[in-house]
Write a protein that holds these residues in place. Structure first.
Motif, PDB file in Angstrom:
ATOM      1  N   ASP A  13      -1.677  -0.072 -19.042  1.00 47.33           N
ATOM      2  CA  ASP A  13      -0.956   0.850 -19.918  1.00 47.33           C
ATOM      3  C   ASP A  13       0.516   0.491 -20.038  1.00 47.33           C
ATOM      4  O   ASP A  13       1.292   1.224 -20.626  1.00 47.33           O
ATOM      5  N   GLY A  14       0.915  -0.634 -19.424  1.00 47.02           N
ATOM      6  CA  GLY A  14       2.299  -1.075 -19.497  1.00 47.02           C
ATOM      7  C   GLY A  14       3.207  -0.409 -18.484  1.00 47.02           C
ATOM      8  O   GLY A  14       4.354  -0.786 -18.350  1.00 47.02           O
ATOM      9  N   SER A  15       2.707   0.572 -17.724  1.00 44.59           N
ATOM     10  CA  SER A  15       3.563   1.277 -16.776  1.00 44.59           C
ATOM     11  C   SER A  15       3.763   0.498 -15.487  1.00 44.59           C
ATOM     12  O   SER A  15       4.720   0.725 -14.769  1.00 44.59           O
ATOM     13  N   GLY A  16       2.837  -0.407 -15.162  1.00 47.54           N
ATOM     14  CA  GLY A  16       2.917  -1.145 -13.915  1.00 47.54           C
ATOM     15  C   GLY A  16       2.376  -0.363 -12.732  1.00 47.54           C
ATOM     16  O   GLY A  16       2.357  -0.857 -11.629  1.00 47.54           O
ATOM     17  N   ALA A  17       1.917   0.883 -12.939  1.00 47.23           N
ATOM     18  CA  ALA A  17       1.409   1.699 -11.840  1.00 47.23           C
ATOM     19  C   ALA A  17       0.012   1.263 -11.438  1.00 47.23           C
ATOM     20  O   ALA A  17      -0.838   1.007 -12.278  1.00 47.23           O
ATOM     21  N   VAL A  18      -0.213   1.197 -10.134  1.00 45.57           N
ATOM     22  CA  VAL A  18      -1.504   0.827  -9.573  1.00 45.57           C
ATOM     23  C   VAL A  18      -1.836   1.840  -8.482  1.00 45.57           C
ATOM     24  O   VAL A  18      -1.007   2.127  -7.631  1.00 45.57           O
ATOM     25  N   LYS A  19      -3.044   2.360  -8.510  1.00 47.28           N
ATOM     26  CA  LYS A  19      -3.478   3.319  -7.502  1.00 47.28           C
ATOM     27  C   LYS A  19      -4.080   2.551  -6.329  1.00 47.28           C
ATOM     28  O   LYS A  19      -5.000   1.755  -6.507  1.00 47.28           O
ATOM     29  N   LEU A  20      -3.553   2.811  -5.130  1.00 44.95           N
ATOM     30  CA  LEU A  20      -4.024   2.120  -3.939  1.00 44.95           C
ATOM     31  C   LEU A  20      -5.280   2.779  -3.389  1.00 44.95           C
ATOM     32  O   LEU A  20      -5.576   3.938  -3.690  1.00 44.95           O
ATOM     33  N   SER A  21      -5.979   2.055  -2.569  1.00 41.30           N
ATOM     34  CA  SER A  21      -7.203   2.534  -1.938  1.00 41.30           C
ATOM     35  C   SER A  21      -6.956   3.867  -1.238  1.00 41.30           C
ATOM     36  O   SER A  21      -5.902   4.075  -0.638  1.00 41.30           O
ATOM     37  N   PRO A  22      -7.940   4.785  -1.275  1.00 39.59           N
ATOM     38  CA  PRO A  22      -7.796   6.040  -0.540  1.00 39.59           C
ATOM     39  C   PRO A  22      -7.893   5.844   0.974  1.00 39.59           C
ATOM     40  O   PRO A  22      -7.528   6.739   1.736  1.00 39.59           O
ATOM     41  N   SER A  23      -8.368   4.696   1.415  1.00 41.20           N
ATOM     42  CA  SER A  23      -8.429   4.391   2.841  1.00 41.20           C
ATOM     43  C   SER A  23      -7.023   4.052   3.327  1.00 41.20           C
ATOM     44  O   SER A  23      -6.407   3.111   2.827  1.00 41.20           O
ATOM     45  N   GLY A  24      -6.512   4.828   4.271  1.00 42.48           N
ATOM     46  CA  GLY A  24      -5.126   4.695   4.721  1.00 42.48           C
ATOM     47  C   GLY A  24      -4.717   3.300   5.133  1.00 42.48           C
ATOM     48  O   GLY A  24      -3.695   2.781   4.684  1.00 42.48           O
ATOM     49  N   TRP A  25      -5.505   2.651   6.001  1.00 40.79           N
ATOM     50  CA  TRP A  25      -5.109   1.329   6.477  1.00 40.79           C
ATOM     51  C   TRP A  25      -5.165   0.288   5.367  1.00 40.79           C
ATOM     52  O   TRP A  25      -4.352  -0.630   5.337  1.00 40.79           O
ATOM     53  N   VAL A  26      -6.114   0.439   4.435  1.00 39.96           N
ATOM     54  CA  VAL A  26      -6.195  -0.504   3.311  1.00 39.96           C
ATOM     55  C   VAL A  26      -4.975  -0.331   2.415  1.00 39.96           C
ATOM     56  O   VAL A  26      -4.353  -1.308   2.000  1.00 39.96           O
ATOM     57  N   ALA A  27      -4.611   0.920   2.132  1.00 42.44           N
ATOM     58  CA  ALA A  27      -3.436   1.198   1.298  1.00 42.44           C
ATOM     59  C   ALA A  27      -2.171   0.642   1.936  1.00 42.44           C
ATOM     60  O   ALA A  27      -1.340   0.030   1.260  1.00 42.44           O
TER      61      ALA A  27
END
Length: 157
Positions: A13-27
């Protein structure tokens, strides 16, 4: 957790935002990997890791996870093991719907296309992947699900 990346196209979408994994250590590892420019957080239990950015099949949100990888020539191979669970990992379900992904491998970020290997191809590369991360063998034995192996082929060359 959401983070921002410098590649505008990775969010779709051009925003550059990425949602990280809901798993804490992976995020946490994904954030360290990306924020360091690919110089930290690049291994897990001694195995090499990459960042996989993919589009969610229901939301269209760009998501990021950390995956152990092996190599097959110039291609990267990842295993949809989910620790030997009877269900596929969500990232795998998403890339089946949209195989165009972004990778960060070390300091390099590039587009790639995901493809699930055939049974014959998997049999050929499986010993290498078990050498990279030995628990894959026990994960496969733990489930009746055939754990997919995915080829990630760079598309910007």
């Amino acid at each position: 957790m959401t983070t921002h990346v410098t590649d505008e196209n990775s969010a779709g979408d051009g925003s550059g935002a990425v949602k990280l994994s809901p798993s804490g250590w992976v995020a946490e590892q994904a954030e360290l990997y990306e924020e360091s420019g690919g110089t930290k957080g690049t291994t897990m239990q001694g195995a090499p890791c990459l960042l996989l950015d993919y589009v969610g099949r229901r939301t269209g949100t760009v998501r990021r996870t950390v995956l152990i990888y092996g190599r097959d020539g110039d291609d990267h191979l990842v295993v949809a093991s989910k620790g030997g669970s009877d269900e596929h990992p969500l990232w795998y379900l998403n890339i089946q719907d949209n195989p165009d992904v972004q990778l960060r491998v070390g300091t390099e970020r590039f587009p790639a296309r995901a493809e699930t290997l055939s049974a014959e191809e998997k049999a050929r590369v499986w010993p290498h992947l078990v050498d990279v991360f030995a628990p894959y063998e026990s994960y496969q034995k733990k489930t009746t699900r055939d754990i997919p192996v995915v080829r990630l082929r760079r598309t910007d060359r």
